[in-house]
Design an enzyme around this catalytic site. Structure first.
Site, PDB file in Angstrom:
ATOM      1  CD  GLU A  28       4.177   0.533   6.790  1.00 23.81           C
ATOM      2  OE1 GLU A  28       5.030   0.826   7.638  1.00 23.81           O
ATOM      3  OE2 GLU A  28       3.675   1.370   6.015  1.00 23.81           O
TER       4      GLU A  28
ATOM      5  CG  ASP B  25      -0.211  -0.049   2.537  1.00 23.64           C
ATOM      6  OD1 ASP B  25       0.778  -0.786   2.636  1.00 23.64           O
ATOM      7  OD2 ASP B  25      -0.629   0.652   3.483  1.00 23.64           O
TER       8      ASP B  25
ATOM      9  CG  ASP C 184       6.725   5.032   2.490  1.00 18.82           C
ATOM     10  OD1 ASP C 184       6.838   3.811   2.678  1.00 18.82           O
ATOM     11  OD2 ASP C 184       6.263   5.808   3.349  1.00 18.82           O
TER      12      ASP C 184
END
Length: 486
Positions: free
Chosen positions: A145, A78, A115
Site C-alpha cells: 500500500e 506493509d 500505520d
C-alpha cells in the site's frame, strides 16, 4: 515486546507485538504473510492468496448473526521503512524495537508501523476470537500500500463476498472517514553532463538533518520543512557568488514521506571557503527563525569530503537548481467543501543522483481529479522550461464521499452511544485504498476508522494506547450492530 502484549486490549496488542517482530516493509511482506497464513490454516479459517499477494481470510458468523450483511475488515500488510541517520537498522531483517512511553507506543529510531499494523492486528485478533459477535466476516490484507497500492490495484471483482467494508487505516480517534484523496506519481529525469573537477577547490557534503518529515498527506498542511526544497533554496541563492560546483544531490527516501534529510556534495574554491561557512551558518540561523515552531531540531552542516573526479557542468547545474527551486511543494489548495482539509498538494519526496541523470520523484494528491490534473500540467510545463522529462504513473482515484452511507450512520450512532459525544465526519487527504476498491465493487458501502497515530511515515511515529482501546471497542460494537440483509 512483553510490555506491548500486556496492554489493553490484549488480543490486539499481542498480534501487534508479533507484527513488529517480523520485518514487513513495502515489497517485503512475504515473511509476515506466511506467518499469518500458517496461523489461519492452524485455526481452520478459509484462506485465499490472490495473484498479487493479498490475503482474504473468512470466518463464519457467530450464532444468531448469520443473516447480517457480510463485512470485510481491511488493512495493509506493509509499513513505511524510515529511520534516523544514526540508527543501524535493516528493515528487511531486523524487528521493530517498540516500547511503551506513558500513554504512547513508540519505536527506537525507526518508524513503528502502527500505520497500518494496529488495524491489521485488530482484524487478526477478531479472527482469532471465540467471544466477539459478528456476522459473516472477511479480512482483506493488501500488499504494497505504501509504495504504490499494488495490492489494492490487484483486487478483482468476485474476490470479496462482503457488502460493507471497514478500512482501518485512519489515524485519529473520534473521526470517521468517508472520503480520501487520489494521487499520482510524478518523476522528473534531468539529463546531466559532467566536467572534470577544477583545481584548488575543497569538497564538502552540505547536509540538512533533524527535520520532522512525516506523512505527505496527513502532515502536508503543517508547514514542515522539506529538506530537498530547502537545500535547493540555498544553492539558488549562493551558487553564483561562491562559485559552487555540485557533484551530487540526494535527499528523501519515499515519495509519500516529507523529506527529513538531504545532502549536496559540492566543491568551492579555497578563496571562498570562509564565505561558504558564513553563508551556511547564516542560512541555518534563518531557517531556525522561519521554522522555529515546526522544526526546532534542524541542523545544517558542512563535512569535508574527498575531492570528486567530476562535477556537473555549469549548464546542467543551473537547470537542476532552477527546476528544484521553482517546483511547487506543499499545499496547493484547501478544500472549499470540507473545512480544514487539504484539497490538492505536492510533495517533492526523493532526489537521486545517477550516472547520466538526476531523478526527482514527487507525489501529487488531490480530492478532485481536476486538481491533480492542474498540478500535472504545471509540472509538464516546468519540465519543458528546464529541459527535463517528466512521467506520471501509478494514478489512483480518490474515494468520493457518500453522506448517505448506511455504515457511516451505524458507526456514528455507535460512537455516540458509547462515548456520549458525536464523532467528526471527515475526508482525509491521504490516499486510502477505498477509492480503488470502488472500481470492482461500486456498490460496496465503506467507512474508515482508526486510533490516534502521530507522525506516521517518520521515526517519530507513535500510537496512543488509550485510543487503541477506544478504536477496538468501537469496532466490536459496530460489528455487533451491522443490520441484517434486506
Amino acid at each position: 515486546m512483553s510490555a506491548l502484549a500486556n496492554l489493553y486490549p490484549q488480543p490486539l496488542w499481542q498480534w501487534f507485538a508479533q507484527i513488529c517482530a517480523i520485518p514487513h516493509p513495502s515489497k517485503h511482506e512475504q515473511a509476515l504473510s506466511q506467518h499469518i497464513q500458517a496461523w489461519a490454516r492452524d485455526k481452520g479459517l478459509s484462506l485465499t492468496e490472490d495473484r498479487v499477494g493479498n490475503l482474504i481470510i473468512r470466518k463464519p458468523a457467530t450464532a444468531g448473526m448469520e443473516n447480517c450483511k457480510p463485512v470485510v475488515i481491511q488493512a495493509h500488510l506493509d509499513m513505511v521503512p524510515q529511520k534516523n541517520a544514526d540508527k543501524v537498522h535493516d528493515f528487511t531483517k531486523d524487528p521493530i524495537e517498540a516500547y511503551v512511553d506513558g500513554d504512547w507506543v513508540k519505536a527506537n529510531g525507526t518508524t513503528l508501523g502502527a500505520d497500518n499494523g494496529i488495524g491489521m492486528a485488530s482484524a487478526l485478533a477478531i479472527l482469532g476470537s471465540d467471544d466477539i459477535k459478528h456476522g459473516p466476516l472477511e479480512v482483506l490484507l493488501t500488499v504494497d500500500e505504501e509504495a504504490g497500492m499494488t495490492g489494492a490495484f490487484g483486487v478483482e471483482a468476485g474476490m470479496l463476498q462482503a457488502e460493507i467494508l471497514i478500512n482501518t487505516d485512519s489515524e485519529q480517534e473520534g473521526e470517521i472517514y468517508m472520503g480520501c484523496a487520489g494521487g499520482v506519481d510524478a518523476e522528473f529525469t534531468v539529463p546531466v553532463q559532467w566536467q572534470a573537477t577544477a583545481g584548488d577547490v575543497t569538497a564538502f557534503n552540505l547536509s540538512l538533518t533533524g527535520l520532522k518529515g512525516g506523512h505527505s498527506g496527513v502532515n502536508i498542511h503543517l508547514g514542515r520543512g522539506n529538506a530537498n526544497k530547502l537545500l535547493a533554496r540555498f544553492l539558488a541563492d549562493n551558487v553564483a557568488a561562491l562559485n559552487i560546483a555540485v557533484a551530487g544531490f540526494n535527499g528523501g527516501s519515499l515519495r509519500n514521506a516529507i523529506p527529513r534529510e538531504a545532502t549536496v556534495t559540492l566543491t568551492v574554491p579555497a578563496a571562498k571557503l570562509s564565505q561558504l561557512q558564513q553563508q551556511v551558518a547564516e542560512f541555518e540561523a534563518l531557517l531556525r527563525q522561519e521554522l522555529a515552531a515546526v522544526e526546532p531540531a534542524l541542523t545544517l552542516s558542512l563535512t569535508e569530503q574527498p575531492l570528486p573526479q567530476k562535477v556537473l557542468t555549469t549548464a546542467t547545474q543551473q537547470k537542476l537548481i532552477n527546476l528544484l527551486n521553482v517546483c511547487p511543494n506543499g499545499v496547493m489548495r484547501m478544500s472549499d467543501e470540507v473545512e480544514g482539509v487539504t484539497e490538492t498538494s505536492l510533495n517533492m519526496g526523493v532526489i537521486t543522483t545517477q550516472t547520466n541523470s538526476i531523478q526527482v520523484l514527487c507525489l501529487i494528491r488531490s480530492l478532485i481529479d481536476s486538481g491533480r490534473e492542474q498540478v500535472q500540467s504545471m509540472l509538464s510545463s516546468l519540465a519543458q522550461l528546464s529541459g527535463a522529462e517528466v512521467k506520471f504513473s501509478g494514478a489512483y482515484p480518490g474515494w468520493k464521499p457518500d453522506p448517505a452511507s448506511p455504515v457511516m450512520a451505524v458507526v456514528k450512532d455507535t460512537y455516540q452511544a458509547i462515548y456520549n459525544k458525536e464523532p467528526v465526519i471527515m475526508v482525509i487527504h491521504a490516499g486510502l485504498e477505498c477509492g480503488l476498491f470502488k472500481k470492482p465493487y461500486p456498490d460496496m458501502d465503506m467507512v474508515s476508522i482508526g486510533p490516534t497515530i502521530r507522525f506516521p511515515h517518520g521515526p517519530d511515529e507513535m500510537v496512543n494506547i488509550t485510543t487503541v482501546g477506544q478504536y477496538w471497542e468501537l469496532l466490536l460494537a459496530v460489528l455487533e450492530r451491522i443490520p441484517e440483509r434486506s
